[in-house]
Design an enzyme around this catalytic site. Structure first.
Site, short mmCIF file in Angstrom:
data_model
loop_
_atom_site.label_atom_id
_atom_site.label_comp_id
_atom_site.label_asym_id
_atom_site.label_seq_id
_atom_site.Cartn_x
_atom_site.Cartn_y
_atom_site.Cartn_z
N ASP A 71 0.86 -1.18 0.00
CA ASP A 71 0.00 0.00 0.00
C ASP A 71 0.89 1.23 0.00
OD1 ASP A 71 0.04 1.10 3.05
OD2 ASP A 71 -0.01 -1.10 3.06
N ASP A 160 -9.71 3.21 5.63
CA ASP A 160 -8.61 3.19 6.60
C ASP A 160 -9.10 3.91 7.84
OD1 ASP A 160 -6.31 3.48 8.09
OD2 ASP A 160 -5.14 4.46 6.52
N GLU A 162 -8.31 4.22 11.80
CA GLU A 162 -7.29 3.91 12.81
C GLU A 162 -7.05 5.13 13.67
OE1 GLU A 162 -3.14 4.11 11.30
OE2 GLU A 162 -4.06 3.88 9.30
#
Length: 272
Positions: A71, A160, A162
């Site tokens: 990534d 994503d 987090e």
């Protein structure tokens, strides 16, 4: 008694000294909280993993066959895709967006470049639940995240979610509010693209900020972040992971991942 008056040269020295002292005073009086805070838009997958989960052990395959992937974000700039392909990397995700205020300036080179060397590719969105709603960010991602066709070469978009690199770990949201935000994002993304987004997260963050919510596991593939010899405990609801980000210090680019299956399973996910 005659009064002593400083000459022009002495006065100039005093003036310059005053400017220097003022500049130093301003420099040292900057708020301490600003030091080390990254600029908005600079976040990327795994940014908080080392700080919060750490790194331990040597990554090891836990299944018979796994497929290497990477990534990337603007931190990698223009990526040497042919080098990665030759090293065995067969799939890739590129950061497309963050919040509703940032698009990756290298996205076209990364997203199209990985595809052009033969990789299965996808795009991801770095969530900032403290700036706008989940549905609003899903729309922004859908508008700026590339193509979404089920063509065997394009993976579903990834959320994503987090640690907040700019402030409070859970973006100032309660666990229930965080679950609602994520649900709104996933629902709107599917409404726009027809695809179920991948969820990228870490077990410790998921537990802290969603209360270890299990309700997304039936529809949304799990991309787990853990820099250790095994993935460890998974978030509630998922009995297996689809992807595992196992290091941020791999060859050519830092973030390397394993897809839990052979290349034909990567293609199957890209086919929807």
């Amino acid at each position: 008694m005659p009064v002593h008056r400083p000459g022009p040269l002495h006065s100039r020295r005093l003036f310059l000294t005053g400017i220097l002292l003022a500049a130093l005073t301003l420099g040292f009086s900057a708020p301490a909280s600003a030091a080390g805070t990254p600029a908005r838009g600079s976040a990327h997958m795994g940014m908080g993993v080392l700080a919060h989960d750490g790194r331990s052990g040597v990554p090891a395959d836990t299944r018979a066959t796994q497929t290497e992937g990477v990534d990337v974000s603007s931190h990698q700039g223009n990526v040497a895709w042919s080098t990665l392909w030759s090293s065995g990397v067969k799939w890739a995700y590129a950061k497309a967006t963050e919040g509703t205020y940032y698009t990756n300036p290298y996205f076209a080179q990364q997203y199209n470049g990985s595809y052009n060397v033969g990789m299965v590719r996808g795009a991801y969105h770095f969530a900032t639940p403290d700036t706008t709603s989940g549905a609003t960010q899903a729309d922004y991602f859908a508008d700026h995240g590339g193509g979404w066709s089920k063509d065997g070469r394009t993976l579903p978009g990834a959320l994503d979610i987090e640690w907040n690199p700019y402030g409070d770990a859970c973006y100032g949201r309660t666990q229930s509010a965080m679950v609602t935000w994520i649900r709104d994002f996933l629902n709107q993304y599917k409404a726009r693209t027809g695809r179920d987004a991948v969820i990228y997260t870490a077990t410790s963050w998921w537990t802290q900020c969603t209360g270890n919510y299990a309700g997304f596991a039936t529809a949304n593939p799990l991309w787990i972040a853990r820099y250790a010899s095994t993935v460890g405990t998974l978030p509630a609801g998922w009995s297996y992971y689809t992807m595992w980000q196992y290091t941020s210090s791999g060859p050519t680019v830092g973030d390397h991942n394993k897809f839990n299956g052979a290349l034909d399973r990567v293609v199957a996910l890209a086919n929807g």
